[in-house]
Design an enzyme around this catalytic site. Structure first.
Site, short mmCIF file in Angstrom:
data_model
loop_
_atom_site.label_atom_id
_atom_site.label_comp_id
_atom_site.label_asym_id
_atom_site.label_seq_id
_atom_site.Cartn_x
_atom_site.Cartn_y
_atom_site.Cartn_z
N TRP A 1 39.80 36.73 45.42
CA TRP A 1 41.24 36.70 45.59
C TRP A 1 41.68 35.49 46.40
O TRP A 1 42.70 34.86 46.11
CB TRP A 1 41.71 38.00 46.21
N ALA B 1 42.22 39.27 40.74
CA ALA B 1 42.00 37.83 40.82
C ALA B 1 41.49 37.26 39.50
O ALA B 1 41.83 36.14 39.12
CB ALA B 1 40.99 37.53 41.94
N LYS C 1 45.90 53.38 46.98
CA LYS C 1 45.57 53.20 45.56
C LYS C 1 44.08 52.96 45.38
O LYS C 1 43.51 53.32 44.34
CB LYS C 1 46.43 52.10 44.94
N ASP D 1 50.28 48.81 41.04
CA ASP D 1 49.01 48.52 41.69
C ASP D 1 48.04 49.69 41.56
O ASP D 1 46.83 49.51 41.36
CB ASP D 1 49.25 48.18 43.16
N SER E 1 38.32 46.58 38.57
CA SER E 1 38.53 47.33 39.81
C SER E 1 37.20 47.68 40.48
O SER E 1 36.40 48.45 39.94
CB SER E 1 39.31 48.62 39.52
N ARG E 2 36.99 47.14 41.66
CA ARG E 2 35.76 47.44 42.41
C ARG E 2 35.72 48.90 42.82
O ARG E 2 34.66 49.54 42.80
CB ARG E 2 35.67 46.55 43.64
N ASN E 3 36.86 49.43 43.22
CA ASN E 3 36.90 50.81 43.69
C ASN E 3 36.63 51.79 42.56
O ASN E 3 35.93 52.79 42.75
CB ASN E 3 38.25 51.08 44.35
#
Length: 347
Positions: free
Chosen positions: A31, A159, A210, A263, A273-275
């Site tokens: 990012w 990103a 989120k 978001d 999405s890493r999460n």
């Protein structure tokens, strides 16, 4: 008291970017790299702090970040690199922090330069572990930066897509809307559109939550649940977020705005999405530690879950999704059993 968020579309803005002065990026991840590329489309020079000197050397040799978004090329003559945070900050007026929240305290531990007269912009979608502070409060309470000198970048903004010039919408929040407008001009280009608001705390808490809900979504997918249920989970998630925001920072906000709901959706659904990936690994049977090792990157929601849970011990908001994720991550609850129990609480 004015409870208006003051959302203003960028198209109506005409603010002199030179008010921002010299720009510095603090952080070396994906990012940070995407933001640096955006800023350099408007600025001839930036300062860029990276903790690791070997990454700086490789960046200069290759013309791109050697570890993140390696297909994004830079004119390195426009960048003053340094692994000395005091040097970088001392020679800048606007500081854009893009460091994972668990590492921010360590990055600043050797800081001797005052931040009080700088414009602090945080693009960190996390919360400070141990202190349970959103990043704006951290800079305000620990480094004595006034609230009008703190801005937050929010919104659905992976990103990887920004780097590919995929159309993205961001929100810059600051209690001083003129500063928010000035900074939004710096980010606006053919593929990035920006609005402004005054809801600094709401945007930050929303960006933490989120990530928690994206972990829940990932766990469910790992367990074999489908898109129909996923939609129900995220619908309940935005309602849970709204209840929490209204309790900790009551304001006349609309959580259907892209900076909140948008978001949440992109973090809950996207392959970037890493999460979500972190939760998916847990749902597939990996331990929390194993999922973290497999990631190789920081899943902010892991830390955010514990921080929000502890904050909510005082606030006492009914948050069954948060509680279920906390039990799985921190109390060794069986993901399948815990998530099955949660399905009975959703509507």
């Amino acid at each position: 008291m004015d409870l208006s968020l003051g959302f203003i579309p960028h198209v109506f803005m005409s603010i002199n970017m030179e008010k921002l002065g010299r720009i510095a990026i603090i952080g070396g991840g994906s990012w940070a790299t995407a933001i640096a590329k955006i800023v350099l489309s408007k600025k001839d020079k930036i300062n860029w702090y990276m903790h690791r000197e070997d990454r700086i050397i490789a960046f200069k040799e290759k013309g791109h970040n050697p570890a993140y978004l390696t297909n994004v090329n830079f004119d390195i003559n426009k960048i003053n690199f340094s692994n000395d945070i005091n040097k970088t900050i001392n020679t800048a007026d606007t500081l854009i922090f893009v460091t994972p929240s668990p590492y921010l305290k360590d990055e600043l531990k050797d800081l001797t330069v005052s931040l009080e007269n700088k414009l602090i912009v945080t693009a960190i979608k996390g919360i400070i572990p141990g202190k349970n502070l959103i990043v704006s409060d951290f800079f305000s309470q620990v480094y004595h930066v006034s609230q009008p000198n703190i801005a937050v970048i929010g919104g659905p903004c992976h990103a990887e897509e920004v780097a590919k010039h995929k159309l993205s919408y961001l929100t810059v929040s600051c209690t001083d809307l003129e500063k928010a407008k000035s900074f939004s001009n710096l980010l606006t280009n053919d593929y990035v559109r920006v609005t402004t608001s005054k809801d600094v705390a709401g945007v930050e808490y929303g960006s933490v939550l989120k990530n928690v809900y994206a972990i829940a979504a990932g766990i469910y997918y790992g367990l074999g649940y489908g898109d129909n249920f996923h939609a129900v989970l995220l619908s309940n998630s935005i309602l849970e977020m709204d209840k929490f925001l209204n309790k900790v920072y009551p304001l006349n906000r609309n959580v259907c705005e892209s900076v909140y709901l948008g978001d949440l959706l992109v973090t809950g659904y996207s392959k970037y999405s890493r999460n979500r990936r972190f939760g998916h690994s847990i749902g597939q049977g990996h331990s929390v530690e194993g999922a973290q090792a497999e990631m190789g990157m920081v899943a902010e929601g892991y830390y955010g879950t514990k921080c929000i849970y502890e904050i909510n011990l005082k606030q006492q908001v009914d948050m069954p999704i948060l509680q279920a994720v906390y039990k799985v991550l921190y109390q060794n609850a069986d993901p399948r059993s815990e998530m099955k129990l949660l399905t009975n609480r959703l509507k």
